[in-house]
Design an enzyme around this catalytic site. Sequence first.
Site, PDB file in Angstrom:
ATOM      1  CG  HIS A  35      -0.492   0.254   2.504  1.00 38.69           C
ATOM      2  ND1 HIS A  35      -0.250  -0.749   3.417  1.00 38.69           N
ATOM      3  CD2 HIS A  35      -0.172   1.412   3.127  1.00 38.69           C
ATOM      4  CE1 HIS A  35       0.200  -0.219   4.544  1.00 38.69           C
ATOM      5  NE2 HIS A  35       0.270   1.091   4.391  1.00 38.69           N
ATOM      6  CG  ASP A  65      -0.269  -3.978   2.440  1.00 36.87           C
ATOM      7  OD1 ASP A  65       0.002  -3.491   1.334  1.00 36.87           O
ATOM      8  OD2 ASP A  65      -0.430  -3.282   3.465  1.00 36.87           O
ATOM      9  N   GLY A 134       3.351   6.226   7.840  1.00 36.20           N
ATOM     10  CA  GLY A 134       4.787   6.328   7.587  1.00 36.20           C
ATOM     11  C   GLY A 134       5.560   5.195   8.237  1.00 36.20           C
ATOM     12  CB  SER A 136       2.953   1.484   6.263  1.00 39.76           C
ATOM     13  OG  SER A 136       1.728   1.646   6.907  1.00 39.76           O
TER      14      SER A 136
END
Length: 184
Positions: A35, A65, A134, A136
């Site tokens: 993502h 993801d 951020g 992530s």
Amino acid sequence: VIEMSLKSVVAVRTESSVGSGFFINSDGYLVTNYHVLQGKDTVSIQTYDKRQIPAEIIGIDKLRDLALLKVPGTFDYLKLADSESLQVGRKVIAIGNPLGLSFTVTEGIISGLDREGPNGLEEYIQTDVSLNPGNSGGPLINDQGEAVGINNFKIGDAESLGFALESDSIKESINSIAGETLIQ
């Protein structure tokens, strides 16, 4: 542990966002969340020593993801822990770029294991470590400096309810994307 681990973590930059990532081997392969890159045309990384390097997207796993990236060069990397060794209550540390604040470190504990994620898979570590946009794609590491997971999402309005995809799932997915064993 933190000082050694920081060199393996990067900021992942696109034309409109900043996330985190980390090297999984010394040959320039790194992981982040899909993502972070979704719908973006250009990707680069910023290393801890502030080098900007264009990155190539090798492949993605939308279900988990995850994205596998490659940059030229040799880098320090994080070993992935064995998910079977994880225990509730153990200390963990998140390293990332929350809200663009580079190489931020927060700590907490593993609050739960085998939690179900938005994909319906029970492969997530629940943690009380502060995670913000951020973070992530950054690593969740143990006190040995091993990545136990990749920081992925948090529950909207809840305090200290973050989730990371566990390390064994990362290994399986990334080795499948690569078509070879990049992670032991």
